[in-house]
Each structure stands twice: as structure tokens, then as C-alpha cells.
Design a protein around this motif. Sequence first.
Motif, PDB file in Angstrom:
ATOM      1  N   VAL A   1      84.049  23.257  77.787  1.00  0.00           N
ATOM      2  CA  VAL A   1      85.449  23.198  78.228  1.00  0.00           C
ATOM      3  C   VAL A   1      85.624  24.192  79.368  1.00  0.00           C
ATOM      4  O   VAL A   1      85.208  25.350  79.253  1.00  0.00           O
ATOM      5  N   ARG A   2      86.243  23.740  80.457  1.00  0.00           N
ATOM      6  CA  ARG A   2      86.482  24.620  81.591  1.00  0.00           C
ATOM      7  C   ARG A   2      87.988  24.855  81.722  1.00  0.00           C
ATOM      8  O   ARG A   2      88.756  23.906  81.865  1.00  0.00           O
ATOM      9  N   VAL A   3      88.397  26.126  81.647  1.00  0.00           N
ATOM     10  CA  VAL A   3      89.811  26.501  81.759  1.00  0.00           C
ATOM     11  C   VAL A   3      90.111  26.834  83.214  1.00  0.00           C
ATOM     12  O   VAL A   3      89.487  27.724  83.799  1.00  0.00           O
ATOM     13  N   LEU A   4      91.053  26.100  83.804  1.00  0.00           N
ATOM     14  CA  LEU A   4      91.366  26.237  85.226  1.00  0.00           C
ATOM     15  C   LEU A   4      92.874  26.415  85.430  1.00  0.00           C
ATOM     16  O   LEU A   4      93.670  26.040  84.563  1.00  0.00           O
ATOM     17  N   SER A   5      93.258  26.946  86.594  1.00  0.00           N
ATOM     18  CA  SER A   5      94.667  27.140  86.900  1.00  0.00           C
ATOM     19  C   SER A   5      95.274  25.884  87.521  1.00  0.00           C
ATOM     20  O   SER A   5      94.663  25.246  88.381  1.00  0.00           O
ATOM     21  N   SER A   6      96.500  25.561  87.109  1.00  0.00           N
ATOM     22  CA  SER A   6      97.227  24.431  87.696  1.00  0.00           C
ATOM     23  C   SER A   6      97.954  24.824  88.977  1.00  0.00           C
ATOM     24  O   SER A   6      98.444  23.955  89.699  1.00  0.00           O
ATOM     25  N   PHE A   7      98.046  26.119  89.247  1.00  0.00           N
ATOM     26  CA  PHE A   7      98.974  26.583  90.279  1.00  0.00           C
ATOM     27  C   PHE A   7      98.326  27.053  91.569  1.00  0.00           C
ATOM     28  O   PHE A   7      99.024  27.493  92.477  1.00  0.00           O
ATOM     29  N   LEU A   8      97.003  26.988  91.674  1.00  0.00           N
ATOM     30  CA  LEU A   8      96.367  27.395  92.919  1.00  0.00           C
ATOM     31  C   LEU A   8      96.528  26.304  93.975  1.00  0.00           C
ATOM     32  O   LEU A   8      96.570  25.114  93.665  1.00  0.00           O
ATOM     33  N   LYS A   9      96.620  26.721  95.229  1.00  0.00           N
ATOM     34  CA  LYS A   9      96.804  25.765  96.323  1.00  0.00           C
ATOM     35  C   LYS A   9      95.481  25.058  96.626  1.00  0.00           C
ATOM     36  O   LYS A   9      94.403  25.595  96.365  1.00  0.00           O
ATOM     37  N   PRO A  10      95.558  23.855  97.205  1.00  0.00           N
ATOM     38  CA  PRO A  10      94.324  23.136  97.580  1.00  0.00           C
ATOM     39  C   PRO A  10      93.457  23.988  98.506  1.00  0.00           C
ATOM     40  O   PRO A  10      93.960  24.606  99.445  1.00  0.00           O
ATOM     41  N   GLY A  11      92.180  24.044  98.203  1.00  0.00           N
ATOM     42  CA  GLY A  11      91.262  24.834  99.016  1.00  0.00           C
ATOM     43  C   GLY A  11      91.019  26.230  98.477  1.00  0.00           C
ATOM     44  O   GLY A  11      90.005  26.857  98.808  1.00  0.00           O
ATOM     45  N   GLU A  12      91.920  26.746  97.603  1.00  0.00           N
ATOM     46  CA  GLU A  12      91.704  28.068  97.006  1.00  0.00           C
ATOM     47  C   GLU A  12      90.606  27.968  95.958  1.00  0.00           C
ATOM     48  O   GLU A  12      90.529  26.972  95.224  1.00  0.00           O
TER      49      GLU A  12
END
Length: 320
Positions: free
Chosen positions: A136-147
Amino acid sequence: KARSWLGWQLRLKTNKSHGRARIMGFDDSKLPDAIDAGEIAVIAGFQGVTDDERVATLGRGGSDTSAVAVAAALNATVCDIYTDVDGVYTTDPRIVPKAQRIEKISFEEMLELASLGAKVLQTRSVEMAMNHNVPVRVLSSFLKPGEPNPGTIVCSEEEIVEKQVVSGVAYSRDEAKVTLYGVPDKPGISAKIFSALARAGVNVDMIVQAQARGPEQANMVFTCTDRDSPIARDTLESMHDEIGYERLEVVRDVSKISIVGVGMRSHTGVAETMFKALYEKGINIDVISTSEIKISVLIADAYTELAVRALHTAFGLDAA
């Protein structure tokens, strides 16, 4: 080319515990065929269907659990969970600004952290991922494209090259300590006490029994969630004559502080470091509980943040 699926269309089978149903498996789902045909599946999580065709909801953490269940059914390489944080941290960054994002953490460690108060993933989703070996990979929903968004990967212990002695510090303020003084020290008493608590729906955590001053008597200490403590009190008070204890005490302003790490299995002195760090801050320990990869202590609630910061530093988890 997309298609939406509800729980009953997926045939995501659950038991009949409506509101907190558990996933039992897939029953002849047509989802794999649809995906093989090139359709993008958009799936409603948090729901399944019982044997008698009733829709059941999964309760807290149900959306994460649904995602892992679908990933397991499809033999997916990884299950990405997008959430409000950019990964799993060594502790709560709101308490310790020097907390670090963990690149990889084992299923066991994440399971312990989730059950001990870390709120990134729910226990049930981690449990299912571990049972089916789905990373399972936990990722942020709020980072801008390319970050950059590397997140944290929750995987099997074998995939982690460098194992930390302690991977994280967790805390829970939703705790209460219940003490029964002068319990008759004879076979069957503990079973009677905890069977009654189980029937009342009280989830018991740490348990300590010690000899009392009186002959053939013991003191019984256990913890439960703060919200369950009134039920525990009422249950035990109704059993006073049946059990024969002398006095009941419930303390609600306590916190549980835990350190977790698979490295504990092969390193000595972890408990010493923990207790010394708390002693140096003048923090008294009420109850201690241990497992292979975890040590938990119960302390006064007022010292929660101080204890978390002290342990985070003591085990070298602070960011440089």
C-alpha cells in the motif's frame, strides 16, 4: 471508457454486521473481465452485499479497506491511497516538528501504529493488505502536478533493507485505567471479569495483575477506551458481590504512549532507553505492555506531548 460499480454489483461479500461489516471475499465478480475489456472501473467504496442481498456498510476506514480488497482481488502490484498527508511519519508532526516521513514501513509496524493511535491508515485496511501481501502506498491528494510525491510504502518486512530499531512513536488520549483492588486470587476470576466486559462490548487493552497486601488477594489493572469506561464501571459494579473485590477505581485522564519497530526483535536495551528518557523528564509510568515489536506505557495525560518528544529524540528519529 469508464464504468461505475456499486458494492452489490461488485459482489463484494460481507457479513451481516451493518455499519461495521467485514469483507468476506468476492463472489463471481465481473470486474476483472470488464477491466480486461479496457474499461476503467470507478468503484464506490465503503459498501458490500450480504448473503441475503442486503447492502451493508463497512464502518470507519471502510473506503481504504474496500480499495485494498479490490487490489487483492485483482492481484494488483500496489494499492495507492491518496489522503490528506504525504505519507506516514515517525510521529505526529503537530507535536514534533522534526518528525520525518518514512519511506518504507512493514505491515506489522503499520498495523501496530494504526491500532495505537496513528490515524493515516485504518487497522482493517492494513490487516487485509498484510493477509493478501498487497503493498500500500500512502500519497498526498493536495500536491500540485509535477511536485514530487513519493509517499510511504507499506510492504512486507523482507522488502525493507535498513530496519530501524524504532520506526515510530504513537500516542492515544482516548484511554482510561480501571483498577480492581482486593480481587480474590483464585482460578476463574479473570475469566469471569473479562467475559462480562466482552459481553458488554468493552474492548480491553493492557492488563496487569499483581499481588495485593491481603492474603490470597490480587489487584487487577486494565485499560480500555475512555468512551467505554462508564460501561466498564457499570458492568463491574453490578458484579461486585459475584467477584468479591474490595474497591473499584476508574482514572480517565491518562494517555498511552507507544514505540514501534521490527528492529526490537534483534536489539537489546530498547526498554532501558525508553524508561530512562521518560524518567529524565520526570514522567511516571502507570502500566507497561510489550510485544515483539512494541512497548506501550500508560502515563498521565498532561505529559503526553512531552513524552512523545522525549522518546522521538531518544531513539534518534528527529530530522537533522
